[in-house]
Design a protein around this motif. Structure first.
Motif, PDB file in Angstrom:
ATOM      1  N   ARG A 197       5.162  34.764  71.655  1.00  0.00           N
ATOM      2  CA  ARG A 197       6.138  34.851  70.567  1.00  0.00           C
ATOM      3  C   ARG A 197       6.069  36.216  69.875  1.00  0.00           C
ATOM      4  O   ARG A 197       7.095  36.751  69.451  1.00  0.00           O
ATOM      5  CB  ARG A 197       5.901  33.723  69.566  1.00  0.00           C
ATOM      6  N   ALA A 198       4.878  36.774  69.768  1.00  0.00           N
ATOM      7  CA  ALA A 198       4.750  38.104  69.166  1.00  0.00           C
ATOM      8  C   ALA A 198       5.461  39.148  70.013  1.00  0.00           C
ATOM      9  O   ALA A 198       6.112  40.056  69.479  1.00  0.00           O
ATOM     10  CB  ALA A 198       3.271  38.467  69.010  1.00  0.00           C
ATOM     11  N   HIS A 207      12.834  42.532  69.850  1.00  0.00           N
ATOM     12  CA  HIS A 207      14.026  42.217  69.059  1.00  0.00           C
ATOM     13  C   HIS A 207      15.015  43.393  68.979  1.00  0.00           C
ATOM     14  O   HIS A 207      16.232  43.166  69.035  1.00  0.00           O
ATOM     15  CB  HIS A 207      13.629  41.760  67.657  1.00  0.00           C
ATOM     16  N   PRO A 208      14.542  44.638  68.871  1.00  0.00           N
ATOM     17  CA  PRO A 208      15.506  45.753  68.828  1.00  0.00           C
ATOM     18  C   PRO A 208      16.386  45.854  70.081  1.00  0.00           C
ATOM     19  O   PRO A 208      17.443  46.488  70.051  1.00  0.00           O
ATOM     20  CB  PRO A 208      14.604  46.992  68.690  1.00  0.00           C
ATOM     21  N   HIS A 209      15.940  45.212  71.193  1.00  0.00           N
ATOM     22  CA  HIS A 209      16.707  45.266  72.446  1.00  0.00           C
ATOM     23  C   HIS A 209      17.448  43.947  72.697  1.00  0.00           C
ATOM     24  O   HIS A 209      17.856  43.674  73.827  1.00  0.00           O
ATOM     25  CB  HIS A 209      15.756  45.532  73.615  1.00  0.00           C
ATOM     26  N   ARG A 210      17.622  43.172  71.652  1.00  0.00           N
ATOM     27  CA  ARG A 210      18.136  41.800  71.806  1.00  0.00           C
ATOM     28  C   ARG A 210      19.534  41.727  72.413  1.00  0.00           C
ATOM     29  O   ARG A 210      19.922  40.687  72.944  1.00  0.00           O
ATOM     30  CB  ARG A 210      18.124  41.077  70.453  1.00  0.00           C
ATOM     31  N   THR A 211      20.306  42.806  72.339  1.00  0.00           N
ATOM     32  CA  THR A 211      21.674  42.760  72.873  1.00  0.00           C
ATOM     33  C   THR A 211      21.733  43.051  74.366  1.00  0.00           C
ATOM     34  O   THR A 211      22.793  42.886  74.974  1.00  0.00           O
ATOM     35  CB  THR A 211      22.582  43.761  72.133  1.00  0.00           C
ATOM     36  N   VAL A 243      16.926  41.090  77.962  1.00  0.00           N
ATOM     37  CA  VAL A 243      16.245  40.469  76.831  1.00  0.00           C
ATOM     38  C   VAL A 243      16.881  39.123  76.490  1.00  0.00           C
ATOM     39  O   VAL A 243      16.185  38.152  76.165  1.00  0.00           O
ATOM     40  CB  VAL A 243      16.238  41.410  75.608  1.00  0.00           C
ATOM     41  N   LYS A 244      18.189  39.039  76.578  1.00  0.00           N
ATOM     42  CA  LYS A 244      18.858  37.750  76.337  1.00  0.00           C
ATOM     43  C   LYS A 244      18.376  36.710  77.336  1.00  0.00           C
ATOM     44  O   LYS A 244      18.077  35.556  76.965  1.00  0.00           O
ATOM     45  CB  LYS A 244      20.374  37.915  76.454  1.00  0.00           C
ATOM     46  N   GLU A 245      18.251  37.103  78.593  1.00  0.00           N
ATOM     47  CA  GLU A 245      17.783  36.179  79.625  1.00  0.00           C
ATOM     48  C   GLU A 245      16.333  35.765  79.374  1.00  0.00           C
ATOM     49  O   GLU A 245      15.977  34.590  79.536  1.00  0.00           O
ATOM     50  CB  GLU A 245      17.915  36.820  81.003  1.00  0.00           C
ATOM     51  N   PHE A 246      15.505  36.731  78.971  1.00  0.00           N
ATOM     52  CA  PHE A 246      14.111  36.407  78.681  1.00  0.00           C
ATOM     53  C   PHE A 246      14.013  35.440  77.506  1.00  0.00           C
ATOM     54  O   PHE A 246      13.247  34.463  77.557  1.00  0.00           O
ATOM     55  CB  PHE A 246      13.312  37.677  78.377  1.00  0.00           C
ATOM     56  N   ASN A 247      14.742  35.698  76.452  1.00  0.00           N
ATOM     57  CA  ASN A 247      14.684  34.834  75.272  1.00  0.00           C
ATOM     58  C   ASN A 247      15.179  33.428  75.590  1.00  0.00           C
ATOM     59  O   ASN A 247      14.608  32.431  75.104  1.00  0.00           O
ATOM     60  CB  ASN A 247      15.505  35.432  74.136  1.00  0.00           C
ATOM     61  N   ASP A 248      16.202  33.316  76.423  1.00  0.00           N
ATOM     62  CA  ASP A 248      16.686  32.000  76.839  1.00  0.00           C
ATOM     63  C   ASP A 248      15.609  31.265  77.654  1.00  0.00           C
ATOM     64  O   ASP A 248      15.379  30.063  77.456  1.00  0.00           O
ATOM     65  CB  ASP A 248      17.964  32.135  77.671  1.00  0.00           C
TER      66      ASP A 248
END
Length: 234
Positions: free
Chosen positions: A206-207, A213-217, A221-226
């Motif tokens: 989670r850290a 987060h700055p690369h969230r768009t 990163v979207k795929e990783f967060n999902d």
């Protein structure tokens, strides 16, 4: 908290004198240094780590034990500077010297005087600790190399250490701006965060998610967060 750490430090020294067992005392002090690092009390971490190595040398400790204690001292210095938000040249030199001394001591091999607590301190553990220190003094390239060396050494036998070093490698690559490499290592660390049933293992993942987060768009990163949300919810 400072008063508690001071009390623990004093009690450790008292008990070691009473038991006449300096090698156990060194490990108690080194463990307290580790706890002080984790709690963000850098001054006490450095003080206890320094006391541990002094006690070990006074007791003529074997090289493998000295190597582990030197690494603990390097960690205390590196984490303290990192938490303060400063990567100064003086601390970098200190950490470099301590890690070099640890390598030299480790290279002398094992002996029949090795205490039980240093029995599992092998090449992978040495590399893992060094990598952790290098990142915290602002050397992400070295940190990534040592984290990968540790991962090769741990193989599949040490799930917790493997997961931690996957995250350490991910963080080191992220520091270098290599997002794809960072996400690959972080993704590999996610399954173990579930199976280890460890709050620390989940916390590391989670850290890392917070750090990207700055690369969230970006698509990656979207795929990783999902993926992370799905896996940790399962």
């Amino acid at each position: 908290m400072t008063s508690i750490l001071a009390g623990c430090f004093g009690k450790a020294l008292q008990l070691s004198k009473a038991a006449d067992d300096p090698m156990t005392a060194t490990w108690v002090l080194a463990t307290l240094a580790q706890q002080a690092c984790d709690l963000g009390h850098g001054r006490w971490a450095i003080r206890m780590a320094h006391a541990a190595i002094d006690a070990a040398r006074s007791a003529d400790a074997p090289p493998r034990a000295i190597a582990e204690l030197l690494v603990r001292q390097a960690r205390a210095n590196a984490v303290t500077v990192h938490n303060a938000g400063a990567h100064d040249a003086h601390t970098r030199r200190q950490v470099t010297e301590l890690l070099a001394q640890a390598d030299a001591a480790f290279a002398k091999g094992t002996s029949d005087r090795d205490p039980a607590w240093s029995a599992e301190f092998g090449e992978a553990e040495l590399a893992a600790e060094a990598g952790y220190c290098w990142r915290r003094v602002g050397e992400p390239q070295r940190a990534a190399l040592y984290a990968e060396q540790a991962l090769r050494g741990f193989g599949t036998a040490y799930a917790r250490s493997t997961q931690f070093n996957q995250i350490h490698a991910a963080e080191a690559y992220l520091d270098q701006g290599e997002l794809e490499h960072a996400l690959a290592y972080a993704r590999a660390a996610v399954p173990a965060a579930k199976t280890l049933t460890s709050t620390r293992a989940i916390g590391h993942v989670r850290a890392f998610a917070t750090q990207i987060h700055p690369h969230r768009t970006t698509r990656q990163v979207k795929e990783f967060n999902d993926y992370l949300t799905t896996e940790l919810a399962g």
